[in-house]
Enzyme design. Structure first.
Site, PDB file in Angstrom:
ATOM      1  N   HIS A 311       8.894  34.039  22.523  1.00 29.62           N
ATOM      2  CA  HIS A 311       9.711  33.277  23.401  1.00 29.62           C
ATOM      3  C   HIS A 311       9.102  31.693  22.834  1.00 29.62           C
ATOM      4  O   HIS A 311       7.777  31.853  22.650  1.00 29.62           O
ATOM      5  CB  HIS A 311       9.418  33.179  24.765  1.00 29.62           C
ATOM      6  CG  HIS A 311      10.491  32.553  25.724  1.00 29.62           C
ATOM      7  ND1 HIS A 311      10.022  31.216  25.973  1.00 29.62           N
ATOM      8  CD2 HIS A 311      11.660  32.783  26.217  1.00 29.62           C
ATOM      9  CE1 HIS A 311      11.411  30.757  26.739  1.00 29.62           C
ATOM     10  NE2 HIS A 311      12.007  31.751  26.842  1.00 29.62           N
ATOM     11  N   ASP A 368      15.592  39.347  27.774  1.00 31.53           N
ATOM     12  CA  ASP A 368      16.615  39.968  27.131  1.00 31.53           C
ATOM     13  C   ASP A 368      16.127  41.324  26.864  1.00 31.53           C
ATOM     14  O   ASP A 368      17.101  42.206  26.389  1.00 31.53           O
ATOM     15  CB  ASP A 368      17.188  39.237  25.681  1.00 31.53           C
ATOM     16  CG  ASP A 368      17.937  37.953  26.346  1.00 31.53           C
ATOM     17  OD1 ASP A 368      18.480  37.865  27.097  1.00 31.53           O
ATOM     18  OD2 ASP A 368      17.584  36.686  25.614  1.00 31.53           O
TER      19      ASP A 368
HETATM   20  N1  CMC Z   1       9.739  39.747  16.098  1.00 40.62           N
HETATM   21  C1  CMC Z   1       8.835  39.547  14.812  1.00 40.62           C
HETATM   22  N2  CMC Z   1       8.177  38.406  14.709  1.00 40.62           N
HETATM   23  C2  CMC Z   1       8.532  37.341  15.445  1.00 40.62           C
HETATM   24  C3  CMC Z   1       9.482  37.600  16.614  1.00 40.62           C
HETATM   25  C4  CMC Z   1       9.994  38.697  16.993  1.00 40.62           C
HETATM   26  N3  CMC Z   1      10.762  38.879  17.835  1.00 40.62           N
HETATM   27  N4  CMC Z   1       9.535  36.203  17.291  1.00 40.62           N
HETATM   28  C5  CMC Z   1       8.534  35.568  16.713  1.00 40.62           C
HETATM   29  N5  CMC Z   1       8.148  36.137  15.724  1.00 40.62           N
HETATM   30  C6  CMC Z   1       7.108  35.697  14.618  1.00 40.62           C
HETATM   31  C7  CMC Z   1       7.614  34.523  13.810  1.00 40.62           C
HETATM   32  O1  CMC Z   1       8.053  35.110  12.508  1.00 40.62           O
HETATM   33  C8  CMC Z   1       6.547  33.637  13.283  1.00 40.62           C
HETATM   34  O2  CMC Z   1       5.612  34.157  12.813  1.00 40.62           O
HETATM   35  P1  CMC Z   1       4.508  33.290  11.738  1.00 40.62           P
HETATM   36  O3  CMC Z   1       3.711  32.355  12.746  1.00 40.62           O
HETATM   37  O4  CMC Z   1       3.853  34.345  10.689  1.00 40.62           O
HETATM   38  O5  CMC Z   1       5.573  32.664  10.911  1.00 40.62           O
HETATM   39  C9  CMC Z   1       5.641  33.457  15.020  1.00 40.62           C
HETATM   40  O6  CMC Z   1       6.109  34.901  15.629  1.00 40.62           O
HETATM   41  C10 CMC Z   1       6.406  32.430  15.744  1.00 40.62           C
HETATM   42  O7  CMC Z   1       7.782  32.611  15.869  1.00 40.62           O
HETATM   43  P2  CMC Z   1       8.796  31.363  15.693  1.00 40.62           P
HETATM   44  O8  CMC Z   1       9.984  31.712  15.248  1.00 40.62           O
HETATM   45  O9  CMC Z   1       7.869  30.117  15.172  1.00 40.62           O
HETATM   46  O10 CMC Z   1       9.004  31.034  17.306  1.00 40.62           O
HETATM   47  P3  CMC Z   1       9.817  30.291  18.054  1.00 40.62           P
HETATM   48  O11 CMC Z   1       9.479  29.774  19.412  1.00 40.62           O
HETATM   49  O12 CMC Z   1      10.708  29.077  17.006  1.00 40.62           O
HETATM   50  O13 CMC Z   1      11.192  31.342  18.404  1.00 40.62           O
HETATM   51  C11 CMC Z   1      12.431  33.017  19.440  1.00 40.62           C
HETATM   52  C12 CMC Z   1      11.274  31.821  19.398  1.00 40.62           C
HETATM   53  C13 CMC Z   1      12.729  33.602  20.749  1.00 40.62           C
HETATM   54  C14 CMC Z   1      13.630  32.439  18.799  1.00 40.62           C
HETATM   55  C15 CMC Z   1      11.659  34.076  18.709  1.00 40.62           C
HETATM   56  O14 CMC Z   1      10.722  34.556  19.231  1.00 40.62           O
HETATM   57  C16 CMC Z   1      12.774  35.026  18.254  1.00 40.62           C
HETATM   58  O15 CMC Z   1      13.555  35.279  17.261  1.00 40.62           O
HETATM   59  N6  CMC Z   1      12.679  36.218  19.010  1.00 40.62           N
HETATM   60  C17 CMC Z   1      13.836  37.443  18.940  1.00 40.62           C
HETATM   61  C18 CMC Z   1      15.219  36.859  19.597  1.00 40.62           C
HETATM   62  C19 CMC Z   1      15.155  36.706  21.049  1.00 40.62           C
HETATM   63  O16 CMC Z   1      14.795  37.777  21.726  1.00 40.62           O
HETATM   64  N7  CMC Z   1      15.844  35.715  21.685  1.00 40.62           N
HETATM   65  C20 CMC Z   1      15.586  35.535  23.239  1.00 40.62           C
HETATM   66  C21 CMC Z   1      14.652  34.579  23.578  1.00 40.62           C
HETATM   67  S1  CMC Z   1      14.520  34.454  25.450  1.00 40.62           S
HETATM   68  C22 CMC Z   1      16.132  34.211  26.243  1.00 40.62           C
HETATM   69  C23 CMC Z   1      16.714  33.096  25.843  1.00 40.62           C
HETATM   70  O17 CMC Z   1      16.239  32.185  25.344  1.00 40.62           O
HETATM   71  O18 CMC Z   1      18.011  33.226  25.534  1.00 40.62           O
END
Ligand code: CMC
Length: 433
Positions: A311, A368
């Site tokens: 998140h 989720d």
């Molecule tokens: N699985 C594997 N690696 C992950 C995941 C995941 N679900 N989420 C983040 N990472 C890694 C990402 O690759 C990055 O690694 P590094 O620092 O080595 O590059 C690190 O963790 C930080 O991730 P980020 O993408 O920079 O984080 P963000 O804040 O931009 O994205 C997120 C947040 C929710 C989009 C992401 O965690 C994600 O894609 N999660 C899976 C999709 C999901 O469950 N979404 C629902 C979010 S909660 C409800 C809502 O808002 O609707």
């Protein structure tokens, strides 16, 4: 909090110039550097892709502490609301930032009930869309189309007319959501039944047919109400920021919320609930083991993520996921069913919480991760999961849209950019290239 009387300032030096910037403090002690005059004073702008460090507004609606895993609506902890409140009361709370009196709640319920039907012509609108179309696309289009049925709805309506638009949206959304499902099944659209509670009416609209009596199950209705409460607001997330952004151009409430539904649909946001179940099903059906899937999720080149994990704001267990995990066990036990997907989800969580990759990055289950298992138990089809998220998020979008329009500091949303393209060059006619 006041943006007019900052007690602290921050100093910023760029080259030979040092400026002092006001520092705002929120009611929970969060601080923010007010950079509104930064460009005027220095010529510089800020660079913050994804707006991870950017506060776009002052808000009284929802408080979230991602480090501690705290979520409160207008000061009330989500755990207390989940246990003791109901979705309509929470909707009122978000919009007014105070709990309704008994009389206000009864009147609100009456108003919502009065507006549940949609125009008969709007029902025909569903028939023009393919039955296989995703219900989120159908809902976004239909909510946008409400502006054509209520042409007098405007951004600058007086407060009571805005309230009426808000009530209409909350009241009609279950009907619209259910019709998107009924259309896909080729079943007749049911009229709302106004002696039912809000969640019971959703079940009736979704699952009743004109051929047989239908009695909504109170256990299912309560579980659904809980899901709606947990999704009701989450401050400046992607879809809410979209609603505010579209509203900032003075677009009406229906147009703004229609855009919010589209933003919610994406798999990184609300669409993750559908993706989680699809991921669990693929593991159950033997595409790969839970362990192999986790290895893939850690491999950046695979393009695979552990859906329902991670998140932007929570760097701790999402309190909504904690409540939902418990609710999964309770709902399945009370319905006397088992779902192997729940065991797979728990196994994935166990692996993740003990794995360096997830620990280092502070990745925990989000809302989720477990919600889909409950939706499944309630008989809600997979491609309707995100529509149920939208149903729950409706009061949050409305509250945030209304707050934006009362905000004296609000301006049209218009970020800047750092241009990195070609410098000026002369046009070359096509026959000379
Ligand atoms: N699985 C594997 N690696 C992950 C995941 C995941 N679900 N989420 C983040 N990472 C890694 C990402 O690759 C990055 O690694 P590094 O620092 O080595 O590059 C690190 O963790 C930080 O991730 P980020 O993408 O920079 O984080 P963000 O804040 O931009 O994205 C997120 C947040 C929710 C989009 C992401 O965690 C994600 O894609 N999660 C899976 C999709 C999901 O469950 N979404 C629902 C979010 S909660 C409800 C809502 O808002 O609707």
């Amino acid at each position: 909090m006041s943006s007019e009387t900052p007690s602290k300032t921050a100093k910023l030096t760029i080259g030979d110039t040092t400026i002092e910037l006001p520092v705002l403090e929120g009611s929970e002690g969060e601080i923010a550097i007010d950079i509104r005059n930064l460009r005027n004073q220095t010529g510089a702008i800020t660079y913050d892709p994804g707006f991870g460090n950017t506060g776009s507004c002052l808000s009284n609606i929802t408080y979230l502490d991602g480090e501690k895993g705290i979520l409160r609506y207008a000061g009330y902890p989500i755990e207390q609301l989940a246990e003791q409140s109901n979705f309509l009361e929470v909707s009122w709370l978000l919009i007014h930032q105070s709990l309704p009196t008994k009389q206000e709640l009864a009147e609100f319920h009456r108003e919502i009930t009065y507006h549940t039907m949609v125009h008969e012509d709007l029902k025909r609108f569903f028939g023009s869309m393919p039955k296989t179309g995703h219900p989120m696309a159908i809902c976004a289009a239909t909510v946008g189309a409400l502006s054509t049925f209520y042409q007098d709805v405007k951004y600058d309506d007086p407060e009571d007319q805005r309230w009426e638009a808000a009530v209409r949206l909350l009241a009609k959304m279950p009907t619209i959501a259910a019709y998107s499902y009924k259309h896909s099944k080729g079943q007749p659209f049911m009229y709302p039944q106004n002696d039912l509670s809000y969640p019971e009416n959703i079940m009736h609209l979704m699952f009743a047919t004109p051929c047989e009596p239908y009695e909504p199950d109170p256990v299912i209705a309560r579980a659904l109400d809980l899901l709606l409460i947990l999704h009701a607001d989450h401050e400046q997330n992607c879809s809410t920021s979209t609603v505010r952004t579209v509203g900032s151009s003075q677009a009406n409430l229906f147009a703004s919320v229609s855009a919010g539904i589209s933003a919610l649909w994406g798999p990184l946001h609300g669409g993750a609930n559908q993706k989680v179940i699809e991921m669990l099903i693929s593991i159950r059906d033997g595409d790969r083991s839970a362990k192999d899937f986790m290895n893939l999720a850690k491999d950046k080149s695979s393009g695979v993520r552990l859906m329902g994990f991670g998140h932007r704001v929570y760097k701790n267990y999402d309190p909504r996921a904690r409540i939902l995990k418990k609710s999964c066990d309770e709902v399945l036990a009370r319905m006397g069913t088992k779902n192997p997907l729940l065991e797979i989800a728990k196994e994935l969580e166990e692996i993740a919480l003990n794995d360096e990759y997830f620990i280092e990055r502070k990745l925990y289950p989000n809302v989720d991760f477990y919600s889909g298992i409950i939706y499944q138990a309630l008989g809600i089809p997979i491609d309707m999961f995100t529509v149920f998220f939208a149903l729950g998020r409706m009061p949050g979008w409305i509250a945030q849209w209304l707050e934006f329009h009362r905000d004296a500091d609000a301006r049209i949303m218009r970020p800047r950019q750092v241009y990195t393209g070609e410098r000026e060059r002369n046009y070359v006619p096509v026959d000379k290239r």
